[in-house]
Design an enzyme around this catalytic site. Sequence first.
Site, PDB file in Angstrom:
ATOM      1  CG  HIS A 101     -15.021 -35.245  17.088  1.00 27.59           C
ATOM      2  ND1 HIS A 101     -14.139 -35.091  16.051  1.00 27.59           N
ATOM      3  CD2 HIS A 101     -15.862 -34.183  17.020  1.00 27.59           C
ATOM      4  CE1 HIS A 101     -14.429 -33.977  15.391  1.00 27.59           C
ATOM      5  NE2 HIS A 101     -15.462 -33.417  15.957  1.00 27.59           N
ATOM      6  CD  GLU A 157     -10.794 -37.281  15.901  1.00 30.94           C
ATOM      7  OE1 GLU A 157      -9.610 -37.111  15.614  1.00 30.94           O
ATOM      8  OE2 GLU A 157     -11.611 -36.334  15.980  1.00 30.94           O
ATOM      9  CG  ASN A 204     -10.630 -30.935  13.056  1.00 29.24           C
ATOM     10  OD1 ASN A 204     -10.586 -31.070  11.836  1.00 29.24           O
ATOM     11  ND2 ASN A 204     -11.757 -30.829  13.728  1.00 29.24           N
ATOM     12  CB  SER A 241     -15.851 -29.912  17.315  1.00 26.82           C
ATOM     13  OG  SER A 241     -17.137 -30.159  16.877  1.00 26.82           O
TER      14      SER A 241
HETATM   15  N1  LIG Z   1     -21.920 -30.000  12.576  1.00 34.14           N
HETATM   16  C1  LIG Z   1     -20.795 -30.685  12.482  1.00 34.14           C
HETATM   17  O1  LIG Z   1     -20.223 -30.887  11.392  1.00 34.14           O
HETATM   18  C2  LIG Z   1     -20.177 -31.288  13.729  1.00 34.14           C
HETATM   19  C3  LIG Z   1     -19.236 -32.327  13.601  1.00 34.14           C
HETATM   20  C4  LIG Z   1     -18.722 -32.936  14.759  1.00 34.14           C
HETATM   21  C5  LIG Z   1     -19.129 -32.468  16.000  1.00 34.14           C
HETATM   22  N2  LIG Z   1     -20.027 -31.424  16.097  1.00 34.14           N
HETATM   23  C6  LIG Z   1     -20.438 -31.008  17.445  1.00 34.14           C
HETATM   24  O2  LIG Z   1     -21.727 -31.551  17.702  1.00 34.14           O
HETATM   25  C7  LIG Z   1     -22.457 -30.676  18.559  1.00 34.14           C
HETATM   26  C8  LIG Z   1     -23.790 -30.314  17.930  1.00 34.14           C
HETATM   27  O3  LIG Z   1     -23.546 -29.678  16.701  1.00 34.14           O
HETATM   28  P1  LIG Z   1     -24.680 -29.571  15.585  1.00 34.14           P
HETATM   29  O4  LIG Z   1     -24.007 -29.081  14.352  1.00 34.14           O
HETATM   30  O5  LIG Z   1     -25.465 -30.830  15.538  1.00 34.14           O
HETATM   31  O6  LIG Z   1     -25.592 -28.408  16.201  1.00 34.14           O
HETATM   32  P2  LIG Z   1     -27.124 -28.059  15.879  1.00 34.14           P
HETATM   33  O7  LIG Z   1     -27.282 -26.645  16.237  1.00 34.14           O
HETATM   34  O8  LIG Z   1     -27.471 -28.532  14.506  1.00 34.14           O
HETATM   35  O9  LIG Z   1     -27.951 -28.980  16.896  1.00 34.14           O
HETATM   36  C9  LIG Z   1     -28.013 -28.746  18.286  1.00 34.14           C
HETATM   37  C10 LIG Z   1     -29.374 -29.203  18.787  1.00 34.14           C
HETATM   38  O10 LIG Z   1     -29.389 -29.126  20.206  1.00 34.14           O
HETATM   39  C11 LIG Z   1     -30.667 -28.649  20.604  1.00 34.14           C
HETATM   40  N3  LIG Z   1     -30.556 -28.094  21.953  1.00 34.14           N
HETATM   41  C12 LIG Z   1     -30.115 -26.886  22.336  1.00 34.14           C
HETATM   42  N4  LIG Z   1     -30.135 -26.781  23.676  1.00 34.14           N
HETATM   43  C13 LIG Z   1     -30.618 -27.957  24.157  1.00 34.14           C
HETATM   44  C14 LIG Z   1     -30.852 -28.455  25.466  1.00 34.14           C
HETATM   45  N5  LIG Z   1     -30.592 -27.730  26.542  1.00 34.14           N
HETATM   46  N6  LIG Z   1     -31.354 -29.712  25.585  1.00 34.14           N
HETATM   47  C15 LIG Z   1     -31.619 -30.458  24.505  1.00 34.14           C
HETATM   48  N7  LIG Z   1     -31.389 -30.043  23.232  1.00 34.14           N
HETATM   49  C16 LIG Z   1     -30.886 -28.797  23.067  1.00 34.14           C
HETATM   50  C17 LIG Z   1     -31.046 -27.663  19.535  1.00 34.14           C
HETATM   51  O11 LIG Z   1     -32.440 -27.437  19.505  1.00 34.14           O
HETATM   52  C18 LIG Z   1     -30.534 -28.363  18.276  1.00 34.14           C
HETATM   53  O12 LIG Z   1     -31.504 -29.222  17.695  1.00 34.14           O
HETATM   54  C19 LIG Z   1     -21.539 -29.489  18.836  1.00 34.14           C
HETATM   55  O13 LIG Z   1     -20.843 -29.725  20.033  1.00 34.14           O
HETATM   56  C20 LIG Z   1     -20.600 -29.519  17.640  1.00 34.14           C
HETATM   57  O14 LIG Z   1     -19.369 -28.915  17.936  1.00 34.14           O
HETATM   58  C21 LIG Z   1     -20.567 -30.837  15.002  1.00 34.14           C
END
Ligand SMILES: NC(=O)c1ccc[n+]([C@@H]2O[C@H](COP(=O)([O-])OP(=O)(O)OC[C@H]3O[C@@H](n4cnc5c(N)ncnc54)[C@H](O)[C@@H]3O)[C@@H](O)[C@H]2O)c1
Length: 407
Positions: free
Chosen positions: A141, A153, A191, A120
């Site tokens: 994104h 995006e 954003n 993000s």
């Molecule tokens: N949550 C949101 O609303 C949102 C929206 C758009 C983008 N994002 C982006 O998406 C990404 C993930 O966010 P999220 O909210 O899903 O996070 P999250 O913490 O829910 O999920 C991350 C996952 O990655 C796993 N993980 C950690 N290290 C790892 C590795 N080395 N290899 C494989 N898996 C691994 C974790 O166990 C976890 O299941 C981030 O970059 C975030 O900025 C989030």
Amino acid sequence: MAERGRAGVVGLGAMGSGIAEVFARGGWSVVGLEEQPAALDRARQRLATSTARAVERGKLDDAGAQALTARVTYTTDVADLAGCEVVVEAVPEVAALKQAVFARLDAVVGPDALLATNTSSLSVTALAAGTSDPSRVVGVHFFNPAPVQPLVEVIATVLTAPATLQRARDVLEGLGKTTIACTDRAGFVVNALLVPYLNHAASWYERGFATREEIDAAMVGAGLPMGPLALLDLVGHDVTTAVLHRLHEQTGDRRHLPTPLLTSLVEAGLLGRKSGRGFYTYDADGPTDAPGPVPAPAASRAGELPEALLVPYLNDVATMVGDRYATAADVDTGMALGCRMPRPFDQLAALGPAATLARQQQVFAETAEPGHRPARLLEQLAAADDPDLALHALRTADGRVPAGRLG
Ligand SMILES: NC(=O)c1ccc[n+]([C@@H]2O[C@H](COP(=O)([O-])OP(=O)(O)OC[C@H]3O[C@@H](n4cnc5c(N)ncnc54)[C@H](O)[C@@H]3O)[C@@H](O)[C@H]2O)c1
């Protein structure tokens, strides 16, 4: 359904499990990678819950749900991603973690594989530059929840090959998503436009120009789905201030510094809905009548709403399009699908470019804030012989700003 392709998803958390579901629904075989087996169990459960919900809502039948589930395999071994044509990384938002993931992916996937990050706020360019072939790296994104939100995006860096961007868009559109393209700048499109507008609304409240209710009601009256202060409470002040700091780091624009009230709310632990209090106080039924963090205005400027908040936002839109960062059509699509806002160029057409410019000139004169300088594109539109025609040309141009046709 015949297999459409093979996709890898790294990190099956809130976003990754949704992204895996999107590919599986679209007929792709999906290999989901986590570091720990326990995390794989959680991911399996998430997919089961989400597909069950889709069946309940009539979006999927039982056979479809079963087929979808069967298309996803789970692993903790990165080597299992070797045959994937597309890999999307969705591990936590930590640069070093994502760099390590990209380095491992780079070593296992084939030379034609497309590598994508769901970051993000981190630099897609920096992630790409650490790989052996940055031309095949893009940002994708997704919005949360990925299976439901239509918009993605797609971020092309200075190193991304045009064919990679096109391929990413084709794949995502093939999965039923609507894509918009932009280059690698903080906040991307949605954003970068939404969050400064929210910050501006918070600063109006903080400076006692209007009550929180007046601000929220005025913006809902202007066609927005939610008032900005209610939306800030929903998103969480910790999240918004982090995005603002990232924007400010890159732009140096003081308008992107979180307004002091937002910082105070974070320091006080009043993060919004998730902590029960922010601009409003919440109980189980929603916001209560409890007073907000700022006393009632002494000298109200509520009569200047909604234009006082809308026009600087539209000026930012015009700056973004004028800078050729994204097309007018993509900005319209992004704001409509990414946050259910009216299309900004509809709002600009309704207010009229000349009136919008006049108001923005006043804001700039009053604040002397460089970020409020009227956008060159707004000036061009206002000066055009036929502003409606100029706006129409801008919105329908499949390329970028048709500067030669403006005044
Ligand atoms: N949550 C949101 O609303 C949102 C929206 C758009 C983008 N994002 C982006 O998406 C990404 C993930 O966010 P999220 O909210 O899903 O996070 P999250 O913490 O829910 O999920 C991350 C996952 O990655 C796993 N993980 C950690 N290290 C790892 C590795 N080395 N290899 C494989 N898996 C691994 C974790 O166990 C976890 O299941 C981030 O970059 C975030 O900025 C989030």
